[in-house]
Design a protein around this motif. Structure first.
Motif, PDB file in Angstrom:
ATOM      1  N   GLU A  52     -35.207  14.612 -22.347  1.00 31.38           N
ATOM      2  CA  GLU A  52     -34.846  13.856 -23.539  1.00 31.38           C
ATOM      3  C   GLU A  52     -35.232  12.393 -23.362  1.00 31.38           C
ATOM      4  O   GLU A  52     -35.523  11.945 -22.254  1.00 31.38           O
ATOM      5  N   ILE A  53     -35.202  11.672 -24.461  1.00 30.36           N
ATOM      6  CA  ILE A  53     -35.489  10.243 -24.446  1.00 30.36           C
ATOM      7  C   ILE A  53     -34.185   9.490 -24.226  1.00 30.36           C
ATOM      8  O   ILE A  53     -33.155   9.828 -24.803  1.00 30.36           O
ATOM      9  N   THR A  54     -34.261   8.464 -23.396  1.00 32.65           N
ATOM     10  CA  THR A  54     -33.116   7.582 -23.190  1.00 32.65           C
ATOM     11  C   THR A  54     -33.608   6.137 -23.294  1.00 32.65           C
ATOM     12  O   THR A  54     -34.761   5.851 -22.994  1.00 32.65           O
ATOM     13  N   THR A  55     -32.736   5.260 -23.749  1.00 35.22           N
ATOM     14  CA  THR A  55     -33.095   3.841 -23.853  1.00 35.22           C
ATOM     15  C   THR A  55     -32.155   2.997 -23.011  1.00 35.22           C
ATOM     16  O   THR A  55     -31.875   1.856 -23.343  1.00 35.22           O
ATOM     17  N   ASP A  56     -31.674   3.551 -21.920  1.00 35.63           N
ATOM     18  CA  ASP A  56     -30.826   2.785 -21.009  1.00 35.63           C
ATOM     19  C   ASP A  56     -31.595   1.553 -20.531  1.00 35.63           C
ATOM     20  O   ASP A  56     -32.717   1.667 -20.043  1.00 35.63           O
ATOM     21  N   GLY A  57     -31.002   0.395 -20.669  1.00 38.51           N
ATOM     22  CA  GLY A  57     -31.653  -0.840 -20.241  1.00 38.51           C
ATOM     23  C   GLY A  57     -32.641  -1.390 -21.254  1.00 38.51           C
ATOM     24  O   GLY A  57     -33.350  -2.335 -20.973  1.00 38.51           O
ATOM     25  N   GLY A  58     -32.719  -0.802 -22.449  1.00 37.40           N
ATOM     26  CA  GLY A  58     -33.568  -1.326 -23.500  1.00 37.40           C
ATOM     27  C   GLY A  58     -34.946  -0.710 -23.601  1.00 37.40           C
ATOM     28  O   GLY A  58     -35.492  -0.591 -24.677  1.00 37.40           O
ATOM     29  N   SER A  59     -35.565  -0.300 -22.505  1.00 35.40           N
ATOM     30  CA  SER A  59     -36.893   0.304 -22.541  1.00 35.40           C
ATOM     31  C   SER A  59     -36.765   1.817 -22.583  1.00 35.40           C
ATOM     32  O   SER A  59     -35.942   2.388 -21.864  1.00 35.40           O
ATOM     33  N   PRO A  60     -37.588   2.482 -23.404  1.00 36.53           N
ATOM     34  CA  PRO A  60     -37.487   3.941 -23.475  1.00 36.53           C
ATOM     35  C   PRO A  60     -37.995   4.611 -22.207  1.00 36.53           C
ATOM     36  O   PRO A  60     -38.930   4.129 -21.570  1.00 36.53           O
ATOM     37  N   SER A  61     -37.350   5.710 -21.845  1.00 39.49           N
ATOM     38  CA  SER A  61     -37.811   6.500 -20.710  1.00 39.49           C
ATOM     39  C   SER A  61     -37.499   7.966 -20.972  1.00 39.49           C
ATOM     40  O   SER A  61     -36.682   8.306 -21.819  1.00 39.49           O
ATOM     41  N   PHE A  62     -38.182   8.813 -20.234  1.00 35.32           N
ATOM     42  CA  PHE A  62     -37.959  10.254 -20.277  1.00 35.32           C
ATOM     43  C   PHE A  62     -36.976  10.581 -19.175  1.00 35.32           C
ATOM     44  O   PHE A  62     -37.125  10.118 -18.048  1.00 35.32           O
ATOM     45  N   ARG A  63     -35.963  11.391 -19.506  1.00 34.07           N
ATOM     46  CA  ARG A  63     -35.016  11.855 -18.491  1.00 34.07           C
ATOM     47  C   ARG A  63     -35.047  13.380 -18.494  1.00 34.07           C
ATOM     48  O   ARG A  63     -34.775  14.016 -19.506  1.00 34.07           O
ATOM     49  N   GLY A  64     -35.392  13.939 -17.342  1.00 35.01           N
ATOM     50  CA  GLY A  64     -35.486  15.382 -17.208  1.00 35.01           C
ATOM     51  C   GLY A  64     -34.477  15.914 -16.224  1.00 35.01           C
ATOM     52  O   GLY A  64     -33.692  15.168 -15.634  1.00 35.01           O
ATOM     53  N   SER A  65     -34.507  17.224 -16.029  1.00 37.09           N
ATOM     54  CA  SER A  65     -33.573  17.865 -15.114  1.00 37.09           C
ATOM     55  C   SER A  65     -33.826  17.403 -13.684  1.00 37.09           C
ATOM     56  O   SER A  65     -34.925  17.003 -13.332  1.00 37.09           O
ATOM     57  N   GLY A  66     -32.791  17.431 -12.882  1.00 38.49           N
ATOM     58  CA  GLY A  66     -32.904  17.044 -11.488  1.00 38.49           C
ATOM     59  C   GLY A  66     -33.037  15.551 -11.273  1.00 38.49           C
ATOM     60  O   GLY A  66     -33.510  15.118 -10.238  1.00 38.49           O
ATOM     61  N   GLY A  67     -32.672  14.747 -12.268  1.00 39.51           N
ATOM     62  CA  GLY A  67     -32.705  13.300 -12.108  1.00 39.51           C
ATOM     63  C   GLY A  67     -34.055  12.655 -12.329  1.00 39.51           C
ATOM     64  O   GLY A  67     -34.263  11.503 -11.969  1.00 39.51           O
ATOM     65  N   ILE A  68     -34.992  13.361 -12.931  1.00 36.95           N
ATOM     66  CA  ILE A  68     -36.315  12.791 -13.211  1.00 36.95           C
ATOM     67  C   ILE A  68     -36.175  11.694 -14.251  1.00 36.95           C
ATOM     68  O   ILE A  68     -35.530  11.871 -15.279  1.00 36.95           O
ATOM     69  N   SER A  69     -36.796  10.557 -13.989  1.00 40.46           N
ATOM     70  CA  SER A  69     -36.831   9.463 -14.946  1.00 40.46           C
ATOM     71  C   SER A  69     -38.233   8.882 -14.943  1.00 40.46           C
ATOM     72  O   SER A  69     -38.750   8.509 -13.892  1.00 40.46           O
ATOM     73  N   VAL A  70     -38.866   8.836 -16.135  1.00 39.15           N
ATOM     74  CA  VAL A  70     -40.233   8.346 -16.261  1.00 39.15           C
ATOM     75  C   VAL A  70     -40.270   7.285 -17.351  1.00 39.15           C
ATOM     76  O   VAL A  70     -39.924   7.570 -18.499  1.00 39.15           O
ATOM     77  N   PRO A  71     -40.677   6.052 -17.025  1.00 40.97           N
ATOM     78  CA  PRO A  71     -40.788   5.017 -18.063  1.00 40.97           C
ATOM     79  C   PRO A  71     -41.880   5.369 -19.057  1.00 40.97           C
ATOM     80  O   PRO A  71     -42.898   5.961 -18.697  1.00 40.97           O
ATOM     81  N   LEU A  72     -41.649   5.004 -20.324  1.00 40.03           N
ATOM     82  CA  LEU A  72     -42.602   5.319 -21.390  1.00 40.03           C
ATOM     83  C   LEU A  72     -43.134   4.052 -22.027  1.00 40.03           C
ATOM     84  O   LEU A  72     -42.544   2.984 -21.896  1.00 40.03           O
ATOM     85  N   ALA A  73     -44.220   4.197 -22.763  1.00 36.13           N
ATOM     86  CA  ALA A  73     -44.771   3.070 -23.516  1.00 36.13           C
ATOM     87  C   ALA A  73     -43.731   2.614 -24.530  1.00 36.13           C
ATOM     88  O   ALA A  73     -43.037   3.426 -25.128  1.00 36.13           O
ATOM     89  N   THR A  74     -43.602   1.317 -24.723  1.00 39.30           N
ATOM     90  CA  THR A  74     -42.568   0.787 -25.614  1.00 39.30           C
ATOM     91  C   THR A  74     -42.894   0.970 -27.086  1.00 39.30           C
ATOM     92  O   THR A  74     -42.038   0.759 -27.923  1.00 39.30           O
TER      93      THR A  74
END
Length: 127
Positions: free
Chosen positions: A10-32
């Motif tokens: 899913e998409i999360t905007t924690d900290g203001g910038s969008p990122s992808f959050r997946g299972s197992g704690g995956i976090s990937v920053p996305l283009a703003t």
């Protein structure tokens, strides 16, 4: 050539910038410049040739198979959430099965698809 890696999350905007959050704690920053709301279910697509080795950030992957294929090295691994991920490297690495590495990709090379319809999300500049 291997198919695009597809990771659910899913998409999360924690900290203001969008990122992808997946299972197992995956976090990937996305283009703003993405027009996707927080909490939106998505599938993140990354081509194997767009993944790069990272020292301290990126997707943690446990190496399963390392296959030299002439001028390239193909790696097959699993994320902490159990999803298979394939990466192609032009340079040689001495990965060993069971080893955990981190992979990352340029935000502009990441594709996002709606989690239910499969339709690709466009950046604001593409709309």
């Amino acid at each position: 050539s291997p198919a695009m890696n597809m990771l659910r999350g899913e998409i999360t905007t924690d900290g203001g910038s969008p990122s992808f959050r997946g299972s197992g704690g995956i976090s990937v920053p996305l283009a703003t410049a993405l027009s996707i709301g927080s909490g939106e279910p998505v599938v993140l697509g990354i081509r194997p040739e767009h993944l790069r080795l990272s020292d301290d950030q990126g997707i943690p992957v446990t190496v399963a198979v390392v296959e030299p294929t002439g001028s390239e090295l193909q790696l097959i691994g699993r994320t902490a959430g159990g999803e298979e991920i394939v990466a192609n490297f032009r340079e040689r690495h001495s990965f060993a099965p069971g080893e955990t590495i981190r992979l990352t990709a340029e935000p502009g090379l990441i594709h996002l698809f709606h989690g239910e319809t499969g339709k690709r999300f466009k950046t604001r500049s593409e709309q």
